[in-house]
Design a protein around this motif. Structure first.
Motif, PDB file in Angstrom:
ATOM      1  N   GLY A 159       0.836  -1.199   0.000  1.00 19.72           N
ATOM      2  CA  GLY A 159       0.000   0.000   0.000  1.00 19.72           C
ATOM      3  C   GLY A 159       0.864   1.238   0.000  1.00 19.72           C
ATOM      4  N   ASP A 160       0.313   2.332  -0.498  1.00 28.29           N
ATOM      5  CA  ASP A 160       1.034   3.583  -0.645  1.00 28.29           C
ATOM      6  C   ASP A 160       0.142   4.701  -0.095  1.00 28.29           C
ATOM      7  OD1 ASP A 160       1.362   6.170  -2.342  1.00 28.29           O
ATOM      8  OD2 ASP A 160       3.215   5.090  -2.782  1.00 28.29           O
ATOM      9  N   PRO A 161       0.694   5.646   0.689  1.00 30.31           N
ATOM     10  CA  PRO A 161      -0.150   6.687   1.287  1.00 30.31           C
ATOM     11  C   PRO A 161      -0.789   7.611   0.263  1.00 30.31           C
ATOM     12  CG  PRO A 161       2.172   7.167   1.655  1.00 30.31           C
ATOM     13  CD  PRO A 161       2.098   5.780   1.098  1.00 30.31           C
ATOM     14  N   ASP A 184      20.797 -10.205  -5.387  1.00 34.34           N
ATOM     15  CA  ASP A 184      20.831 -11.559  -4.843  1.00 34.34           C
ATOM     16  C   ASP A 184      19.586 -11.864  -4.019  1.00 34.34           C
ATOM     17  OD1 ASP A 184      23.699 -12.440  -5.505  1.00 34.34           O
ATOM     18  OD2 ASP A 184      24.010 -10.491  -4.554  1.00 34.34           O
ATOM     19  N   GLU A 185      19.035 -10.825  -3.414  1.00 42.04           N
ATOM     20  CA  GLU A 185      17.911 -11.001  -2.499  1.00 42.04           C
ATOM     21  C   GLU A 185      16.997  -9.798  -2.589  1.00 42.04           C
ATOM     22  OE1 GLU A 185      18.090 -12.513   1.901  1.00 42.04           O
ATOM     23  OE2 GLU A 185      18.397 -10.341   1.958  1.00 42.04           O
ATOM     24  N   LEU A 186      15.701 -10.030  -2.390  1.00 40.08           N
ATOM     25  CA  LEU A 186      14.720  -8.956  -2.328  1.00 40.08           C
ATOM     26  C   LEU A 186      14.173  -8.851  -0.916  1.00 40.08           C
ATOM     27  CD1 LEU A 186      12.610  -9.751  -5.534  1.00 40.08           C
ATOM     28  CD2 LEU A 186      14.423  -8.036  -5.309  1.00 40.08           C
ATOM     29  N   SER A 187      13.860  -7.640  -0.499  1.00 39.73           N
ATOM     30  CA  SER A 187      13.162  -7.417   0.765  1.00 39.73           C
ATOM     31  C   SER A 187      11.865  -6.688   0.454  1.00 39.73           C
ATOM     32  CB  SER A 187      14.015  -6.580   1.719  1.00 39.73           C
ATOM     33  OG  SER A 187      13.287  -6.256   2.891  1.00 39.73           O
ATOM     34  N   LEU A 188      10.743  -7.351   0.700  1.00 35.77           N
ATOM     35  CA  LEU A 188       9.431  -6.792   0.393  1.00 35.77           C
ATOM     36  C   LEU A 188       8.960  -5.918   1.549  1.00 35.77           C
ATOM     37  CD1 LEU A 188       7.691 -10.051  -0.933  1.00 35.77           C
ATOM     38  CD2 LEU A 188       9.112  -8.414  -2.199  1.00 35.77           C
ATOM     39  N   GLY A 189       8.878  -4.609   1.317  1.00 37.63           N
ATOM     40  CA  GLY A 189       8.546  -3.688   2.385  1.00 37.63           C
ATOM     41  C   GLY A 189       7.075  -3.323   2.455  1.00 37.63           C
ATOM     42  N   ASP A 190       6.476  -3.548   3.628  1.00 39.80           N
ATOM     43  CA  ASP A 190       5.126  -3.046   3.901  1.00 39.80           C
ATOM     44  C   ASP A 190       5.305  -1.719   4.629  1.00 39.80           C
ATOM     45  OD1 ASP A 190       2.402  -2.757   4.294  1.00 39.80           O
ATOM     46  OD2 ASP A 190       2.349  -4.083   6.039  1.00 39.80           O
ATOM     47  N   THR A 191       5.719  -0.721   3.902  1.00 42.21           N
ATOM     48  CA  THR A 191       6.235   0.524   4.464  1.00 42.21           C
ATOM     49  C   THR A 191       5.253   1.241   5.374  1.00 42.21           C
ATOM     50  OG1 THR A 191       7.413   0.706   2.367  1.00 42.21           O
ATOM     51  CG2 THR A 191       7.513   2.608   3.840  1.00 42.21           C
ATOM     52  N   ILE A 192       3.967   1.184   5.069  1.00 44.74           N
ATOM     53  CA  ILE A 192       2.986   1.871   5.918  1.00 44.74           C
ATOM     54  C   ILE A 192       2.137   0.881   6.720  1.00 44.74           C
ATOM     55  CG2 ILE A 192       2.947   3.957   4.520  1.00 44.74           C
ATOM     56  CD1 ILE A 192       0.327   2.957   3.262  1.00 44.74           C
ATOM     57  N   GLY A 193       2.519  -0.386   6.696  1.00 39.94           N
ATOM     58  CA  GLY A 193       1.915  -1.370   7.586  1.00 39.94           C
ATOM     59  C   GLY A 193       0.487  -1.764   7.284  1.00 39.94           C
ATOM     60  N   VAL A 194       0.082  -1.710   6.008  1.00 43.52           N
ATOM     61  CA  VAL A 194      -1.312  -2.000   5.675  1.00 43.52           C
ATOM     62  C   VAL A 194      -1.547  -3.436   5.197  1.00 43.52           C
ATOM     63  CG1 VAL A 194      -1.879   0.389   5.126  1.00 43.52           C
ATOM     64  CG2 VAL A 194      -0.991  -1.108   3.322  1.00 43.52           C
TER      65      VAL A 194
END
Length: 313
Positions: A159-161, A184-194
């Protein structure tokens, strides 16, 4: 609670037997602090985290000091960590200049920081998503040529604000692009915690269908709506074995006001140990470290596990 201060271990079938916690407290956790933390305190924080058994402790960021003043001391900090294996100390680099600075100090693991959405790419990097990917291309190529491991952070995966819910296909496209560039690796960010567990599992399945192996995916949850541990469990059920967390729940994002604290490492370790999943982390030493840092910052930690264990003592 057991006599040792740990939960009873009851294995749940189908979950990984071991998880690598990617500790981000010293970088992502501190970057948003208004009061500048002394370099020596940061160095001690990182040493304490490493001594608690965290295998990966993200140390700092080589962004321009104008954008993240808290991390302006990267050149002074990294040499203070010379007794630690640089493979344990990834650093964030925004561009080739940042890469030059990191390589000059002996960094052996780097990360680039992209966005799944146009709005956040503009706010964070002043570029479109594709322009940001083009900027990362030479960074990743040069790092790989130097034998340096590269992680690709992707923010706003759920989600995006400004844009609201992010279509799964949109996130998958940018993830696939980062891997194709050489990450080499991905980090999937739930930046706003939704994110919610169903969304997490749907995205992970879609990534697999797009040819992204589960083994190359990490997850990075924020606890804005109290969903971080539930989302982590959903990721574990899918087979994810790399989970980002921040000691004491420190952190947010300076470019997204609705991004509250990261998943607290103590809360994550408590759950993983209760599930019988190995982490190599000493919860008592980790808790003592987070209490120490909270005192240094002059405010209590939001970690529920830390508060419970501290109150028990």
């Amino acid at each position: 609670m057991t006599a040792a201060g740990l939960p009873m271990e009851i294995r749940s079938e189908g979950l990984p037997t071991r998880v690598r916690i990617h500790e981000v407290g010293a970088r992502d956790g501190l970057q948003n602090e208004r009061t500048v933390v002394p370099t020596e305190v940061k160095a001690e924080f990182i040493h304490r985290l490493a001594a608690a058994g965290l295998p990966t402790v993200e140390a700092t960021s080589f962004v321009h000091p104008k954008w993240v003043p808290q991390l302006a001391d990267a050149e002074q900090l990294f040499p203070l960590l010379g007794d630690l294996d640089p493979q344990r100390l990834p650093v964030l680099v925004p561009n080739e200049r940042g890469l030059d600075r990191a390589l000059a100090l002996g960094a052996r693991r780097i990360a680039v920081f992209g966005s799944a959405t146009e709005s956040f790419a503009k706010a964070n990097l002043n570029r479109t998503v594709d322009e940001a990917l083009a900027m990362f291309a030479p960074v990743i190529t040069r790092a790989k040529d130097a034998g340096v491991e590269v992680r690709g952070y992707l923010s706003m995966c759920f989600g995006d604000p400004w844009e609201g819910p992010v279509p799964v296909a949109q996130t998958v496209r940018v993830c696939r692009a980062l891997l194709d560039l050489g990450c080499d690796e991905l980090s999937l960010g739930d930046t706003i915690g939704v994110a919610t567990p169903g969304h997490v599992q749907t995205l992970l399945a879609a990534l697999n269908e797009a040819g992204v192996p589960t083994s190359r995916i990490g997850v990075h949850f924020h606890d804005t709506y109290g969903q971080a541990l539930a989302n982590t469990f959903a990721a574990l059920q899918h087979g994810i074995t790399t989970i980002d967390a921040s000691a004491g729940g420190l952190g947010g994002c300076p470019y997204a006001k609705s991004a509250t604290g990261n998943l607290a490492t103590e809360d994550l370790v408590w759950m993983l140990h209760g599930l019988g999943i190995e982490t190599g982390v000493d919860l008592d030493r980790l808790t003592a470290t987070s209490v120490w840092m909270a005192e240094a910052l002059g405010r209590p930690s939001p970690s529920r596990t830390l508060r419970a264990l501290s109150h028990k003592e």
